[in-house]
Design an enzyme around this catalytic site. Structure first.
Site, PDB file in Angstrom:
ATOM      1  N   SER A   1       0.798  -1.237   0.000  1.00  0.00           N
ATOM      2  CA  SER A   1       0.000   0.000   0.000  1.00  0.00           C
ATOM      3  C   SER A   1       0.824   1.278   0.000  1.00  0.00           C
ATOM      4  O   SER A   1       0.254   2.366  -0.133  1.00  0.00           O
ATOM      5  CB  SER A   1      -0.966   0.009   1.183  1.00  0.00           C
ATOM      6  OG  SER A   1      -2.014  -0.907   0.962  1.00  0.00           O
ATOM      7  N   MET A   2       2.131   1.188   0.101  1.00  0.00           N
ATOM      8  CA  MET A   2       2.942   2.377  -0.134  1.00  0.00           C
ATOM      9  C   MET A   2       2.957   2.742  -1.619  1.00  0.00           C
ATOM     10  O   MET A   2       3.508   3.761  -2.014  1.00  0.00           O
ATOM     11  CB  MET A   2       4.359   2.190   0.420  1.00  0.00           C
ATOM     12  CG  MET A   2       4.397   2.387   1.935  1.00  0.00           C
ATOM     13  SD  MET A   2       5.899   1.825   2.765  1.00  0.00           S
ATOM     14  CE  MET A   2       7.185   2.762   1.938  1.00  0.00           C
TER      15      MET A   2
END
Length: 410
Positions: free
Chosen positions: A75-76
Site C-alpha cells: 500500500s505504499m
C-alpha cells in the site's frame, strides 16, 4: 543509488547515541525470530542521518539485507497513484468533485448495502455519486475483501476480490467488477480502507490515455530517478527480493509465506495502484524527499507546492478524525487525532495516539509492515522496510516514531 549516511547526526539536530537505540531495539525482533530482517533510513533537512540494515532478506537462503534489497511495498504504492492523479488534476483534466462515472461509466448506478447476509444482501441506490475526492480519501464506500469485517467484505471475496482480483482480470475488468458490488456506505458519509486507489489507478489510465505502468514509468519513476521500482521482479533480480513472512499463530515466529510472496516474481495481469509495486529504500527515499520538498526533486517538479500542501491537509468532512469517521469494527489504522488527505494519513493531534509526531505530518504503510512518514515541521523523513504480514502484527511503526523523535535534541 545509495542510502548511505550523508551527514553527522548532530549537524541536523540528532543525538547519535540516541539514534543508535533504533538499531538496538529493532535487532531484538530479528534475534528472537519475530522478523527475518529490516532496513531503516532517517533523514533531516534532506540529509541522511541514519541508515541501517540488519538480519536476512531471505532467512532460509541465508542472504543478508543489503542496501539494494527489493521490498514488496504493497500500500505504499497508494501515495504514488495519488500523486499521478493529482498531476492530471493540475493539468485541468478533471475536478475533484467530478463524478467518477464521467470516465468510468460502470460506476454510474452503484448501489449501497443496507442489510442482509452474503447469501441474501439488500441494497439501496446511492444518494450521491462517487466523486474523485472520495477515491483519494477512501470515503467512496469501497472496501477490501480480505478485511473480513463486514457483509460487503464477504461479497467481495465471493466475487473473487480477496488479496487480488478474479483470475484473468486486468485493471479495466477489475474496475468493472468492483462497480457491480454494493458499497459499504453512502459515498462521503464515512471512511473505510479499501480498493479506492485501485479504481483511482484505472481513472488515471482513462484520463491520461496510458496504461498505469506506462504513466508511472514516464511521468513519475524515471523523472524522480526511481529506477529500481517495478511491478514485478524478473529472474535477473530475483535474489535481491526479500522473502515474505507471516507470524506463526502459536509462537509468533516469522514463517515463510511463499504462496503470496511468489506473486512478486510473476508479471501481473493487472496493475494495482493500491498495492502493486516493489521498490528499494533508495528509491522510496527519493519519493519522500520529493514530498518533503513540496513536489520537486533535483530540479524535476511533478507537483506544485500548494497542491502538495492541499493533499496533506485533512479532507474528512467536518474536520473529523479516522476514529470518529469509520465504520464500527475497523481497527488497524483508525487512530484518534489522525485525519486523511488526498492519499495520505495526516496527523491532526499527536496526543490522543500517545505517539510523538508533528501536527501536519503525513504518512502511510504497506501490508508487509513497511512504512514511511514525512514531517514538514521538523523536516524529517523516515522509512522502515521489512516483510512481515499483516502489518498489525507488531507496533513497529509507533515504536520507530518513539525512537526517532526522542533522538531529536535541537
Amino acid at each position: 543509488m545509495s542510502v548511505a549516511v550523508s551527514t553527522e547526526p548532530d549537524r541536523v539536530g540528532f543525538d547519535s547515541a540516541r539514534l543508535a537505540r533504533i538499531d538496538e531495539h529493532f535487532a531484538r525482533f530479528v534475534d528472537d525470530g519475530r522478523l527475518a530482517g529490516w532496513q531503516i533510513v532517517v533523514t533531516r533537512r534532506g540529509e541522511i542521518a541514519h541508515s541501517a540494515t540488519y538480519g536476512l532478506r531471505d532467512r532460509e537462503a541465508g542472504t543478508p539485507v543489503e542496501a539494494d534489497t527489493l521490498w514488496r511495498i504493497y500500500s505504499m504504492t497508494k501515495p504514488i497513484t495519488s500523486v499521478a492523479a493529482m498531476m492530471l488534476w493540475e493539468e485541468g483534466r478533471f475536478e475533484l468533485n467530478d463524478p467518477v462515472s464521467r470516465w468510468l461509466p460502470e460506476f454510474a448506478d452503484v448501489r449501497v448495502y443496507d442489510r442482509g447476509s452474503v447469501l441474501k444482501p439488500y441494497t439501496v441506490p446511492a444518494t450521491e455519486p462517487i466523486r474523485i475526492w472520495h477515491l483519494l480519501t477512501h470515503t467512496a464506500g469501497l472496501t477490501y475483501g480480505f478485511a473480513q469485517v463486514s457483509v460487503v467484505d464477504g461479497l467481495y471475496r465471493a466475487a473473487g476480490f480477496d488479496l487480488g482480483v478474479p483470475a484473468g482480470a486486468d485493471l479495466a475488468a477489475a474496475s468493472a467488477g468492483l462497480a457491480r458490488l454494493p458499497l459499504l456506505f453512502q459515498p462521503g458519509t464515512s471512511w473505510n480502507y479499501g480498493v479506492s486507489t485501485d479504481v483511482l489507478g484505472r481513472l488515471v489510465e482513462v484520463v491520461s490515455g496510458q496504461s498505469l505502468d506506462a504513466f508511472f514509468a514516464e511521468r513519475i519513476l524515471r523523472p524522480l530517478g526511481m529506477t529500481d521500482t517495478r511491478w514485478w521482479v524478473d529472474a535477473a533480480d530475483a535474489k535481491r527480493l526479500a522473502a515474505l513472512y507471516a507470524p506463526h499463530p502459536a509462537t509468533g515466529q516469522a514463517v515463510r509465506a511463499d504462496g503470496i510472496g511468489r506473486a512478486a516474481l510473476t508479471e501481473p495481469g493487472w496493475h494495482s495502484g493500491g498495492g502493486g509495486l516493489v521498490s528499494t529504500a533508495a528509491d522510496y527515499h527519493r519519493f519522500t524527499q520529493f514530498l518533503l520538498r513540496g513536489g520537486e526533486l533535483d530540479g524535476v517538479r511533478l507537483l506544485g507546492p500548494r497542491t502538495l500542501r492541499f493533499m496533506t491537509r485533512n479532507h474528512l468532512p467536518g474536520g473529523r478524525d479516522l476514529a470518529s469517521f469509520s465504520p464500527e469494527g475497523f481497527s488497524e489504522t483508525v487512530l484518534d487525532g489522525i485525519g486523511f488527505g488526498l492519499g495520505f494519513a495526516v496527523v491532526l493531534d499527536p496526543v490522543p495516539s500517545r505517539v510523538p509526531s508533528s501536527v501536519g505530518e503525513f504518512y502511510w504503510g504497506g501490508l508487509a509492515s513497511t512504512a514511511f512518514w514525512v514531517d514538514p515541521v521538523e523536516e524529517v523523513t523516515a522509512l522502515l522496510f521489512t516483510q512481515l504480514m499483516p502489518s498489525s502484527t507488531y507496533p513497529l511503526r509507533s515504536q520507530l516514531r518513539q525512537l526517532v523523535y526522542s533522538a531529536l535534541v535541537d
